[in-house]
Scaffold this motif. Structure first.
Motif, PDB file in Angstrom:
ATOM      1  N   UNK A  83      -4.344   5.034   1.413  1.00 37.29           N
ATOM      2  CA  UNK A  83      -2.992   4.479   1.423  1.00 37.29           C
ATOM      3  C   UNK A  83      -1.925   5.413   0.850  1.00 37.29           C
ATOM      4  N   UNK A  84      -2.212   6.716   0.805  1.00 35.24           N
ATOM      5  CA  UNK A  84      -1.190   7.668   0.368  1.00 35.24           C
ATOM      6  C   UNK A  84       0.014   7.621   1.298  1.00 35.24           C
ATOM      7  N   UNK A  85      -0.231   7.411   2.569  1.00 31.43           N
ATOM      8  CA  UNK A  85       0.865   7.339   3.545  1.00 31.43           C
ATOM      9  C   UNK A  85       1.806   6.183   3.225  1.00 31.43           C
ATOM     10  N   UNK A  86       1.265   5.094   2.741  1.00 33.57           N
ATOM     11  CA  UNK A  86       2.073   3.931   2.390  1.00 33.57           C
ATOM     12  C   UNK A  86       2.988   4.272   1.213  1.00 33.57           C
ATOM     13  N   UNK A  87       2.435   4.928   0.221  1.00 31.09           N
ATOM     14  CA  UNK A  87       3.202   5.270  -0.967  1.00 31.09           C
ATOM     15  C   UNK A  87       4.256   6.332  -0.749  1.00 31.09           C
ATOM     16  N   UNK A  88       4.035   7.213   0.213  1.00 32.49           N
ATOM     17  CA  UNK A  88       4.962   8.315   0.439  1.00 32.49           C
ATOM     18  C   UNK A  88       5.919   8.098   1.599  1.00 32.49           C
ATOM     19  N   UNK A  89       5.842   6.995   2.276  1.00 32.18           N
ATOM     20  CA  UNK A  89       6.713   6.739   3.425  1.00 32.18           C
ATOM     21  C   UNK A  89       8.163   6.604   2.954  1.00 32.18           C
ATOM     22  N   UNK A  90       9.057   7.512   3.399  1.00 34.80           N
ATOM     23  CA  UNK A  90      10.448   7.442   2.942  1.00 34.80           C
ATOM     24  C   UNK A  90      11.186   6.198   3.433  1.00 34.80           C
ATOM     25  N   UNK A  91      10.728   5.595   4.502  1.00 31.53           N
ATOM     26  CA  UNK A  91      11.347   4.386   5.047  1.00 31.53           C
ATOM     27  C   UNK A  91      10.680   3.109   4.529  1.00 31.53           C
ATOM     28  N   UNK A  92       9.590   3.266   3.781  1.00 28.96           N
ATOM     29  CA  UNK A  92       8.771   2.128   3.338  1.00 28.96           C
ATOM     30  C   UNK A  92       8.354   1.282   4.534  1.00 28.96           C
ATOM     31  N   UNK A  93       8.007   1.975   5.632  1.00 20.55           N
ATOM     32  CA  UNK A  93       7.661   1.301   6.883  1.00 20.55           C
ATOM     33  C   UNK A  93       6.173   1.389   7.215  1.00 20.55           C
ATOM     34  N   UNK A  94       5.406   2.075   6.401  1.00 22.20           N
ATOM     35  CA  UNK A  94       3.956   2.111   6.565  1.00 22.20           C
ATOM     36  C   UNK A  94       3.429   0.874   5.830  1.00 22.20           C
ATOM     37  N   UNK A  95       2.635   0.076   6.489  1.00 23.18           N
ATOM     38  CA  UNK A  95       2.214  -1.222   5.942  1.00 23.18           C
ATOM     39  C   UNK A  95       0.754  -1.222   5.493  1.00 23.18           C
ATOM     40  N   UNK A  96       0.458  -2.149   4.598  1.00 26.08           N
ATOM     41  CA  UNK A  96      -0.923  -2.402   4.196  1.00 26.08           C
ATOM     42  C   UNK A  96      -1.084  -3.885   3.930  1.00 26.08           C
ATOM     43  N   UNK A  98      -4.283  -6.644   2.335  1.00 29.96           N
ATOM     44  CA  UNK A  98      -5.600  -6.715   1.690  1.00 29.96           C
ATOM     45  C   UNK A  98      -6.738  -7.051   2.648  1.00 29.96           C
ATOM     46  N   UNK A  99      -6.431  -7.637   3.791  1.00 29.00           N
ATOM     47  CA  UNK A  99      -7.470  -7.970   4.772  1.00 29.00           C
ATOM     48  C   UNK A  99      -7.974  -6.746   5.541  1.00 29.00           C
ATOM     49  N   UNK A 100      -7.282  -5.609   5.406  1.00 28.60           N
ATOM     50  CA  UNK A 100      -7.614  -4.436   6.216  1.00 28.60           C
ATOM     51  C   UNK A 100      -7.802  -3.188   5.363  1.00 28.60           C
ATOM     52  N   UNK A 101      -8.741  -2.356   5.759  1.00 20.14           N
ATOM     53  CA  UNK A 101      -9.049  -1.118   5.050  1.00 20.14           C
ATOM     54  C   UNK A 101      -8.027  -0.030   5.373  1.00 20.14           C
ATOM     55  N   UNK A 102      -7.458  -0.082   6.566  1.00 23.26           N
ATOM     56  CA  UNK A 102      -6.520   0.945   6.997  1.00 23.26           C
ATOM     57  C   UNK A 102      -5.079   0.441   6.936  1.00 23.26           C
ATOM     58  N   UNK A 103      -4.151   1.365   6.742  1.00 22.94           N
ATOM     59  CA  UNK A 103      -2.743   0.994   6.852  1.00 22.94           C
ATOM     60  C   UNK A 103      -2.386   0.774   8.321  1.00 22.94           C
TER      61      UNK A 103
END
Length: 144
Positions: A83-96, A98-103
């Motif tokens: 989930x590094x992509x979620x934390x670094x997304x400048x638009x905060x548009x990468x989602x996560x 708890x039901x899923x292992x992948x963003x």
């Protein structure tokens, strides 16, 4: 480059786009499982991926890439769920969720465009200066 574009002033926060997105990709009506987010209390109501590609360089296992249409996609079989992509997304548009292992993220499929009653979202082609700007954002890690 194909992106989901938006006209914030037309959004009435009805949630139709979130509903069709979650039903399409997760087979349930759940706004928290939508690739597009609508915030009724903010001026910037529509939050969706602009395909900048910052996440491509952040991913330690190269599970994220840009397809031939310019859309940033995640290869779920290669993703390790850091989930590094979620934390670094400048638009905060990468989602996560708890039901899923992948963003997950918007792939500009356009189904939400058909569900939007006001035309607040639409598929647009980004070319020229705007495409260059998105590439610069990606190259700078989101820090322009």
């Amino acid at each position: 480059m194909k992106i989901l574009s938006k006209k914030q002033e037309l959004c009435i926060a009805c949630g139709a786009c979130e509903e069709v997105c979650s039903k399409t990709y997760f087979k349930e009506k759940a706004s928290e499982k939508s690739c597009i987010k609508i915030e009724s209390s903010k001026e910037e109501k529509i939050n969706v991926c602009n395909q900048c590609g910052v996440c491509i360089d952040i991913c330690p296992v190269r599970a994220i890439s840009r397809n031939t249409l310019g859309v940033v996609t995640i290869k779920k079989k290669d993703c390790v769920g850091c989930f590094m992509c979620v934390g670094f997304c400048p638009e905060e548009a990468m989602r996560q969720h708890d039901d899923y292992v992948e963003p997950f993220k918007c792939i500009a499929c356009g189904l939400c465009v058909h569900a939007c009653p006001t035309g607040a979202i639409f598929i647009g082609e980004v070319e020229g200066q705007e495409a260059e700007m998105l590439e610069q954002i990606a190259a700078s890690g989101g820090n322009l």
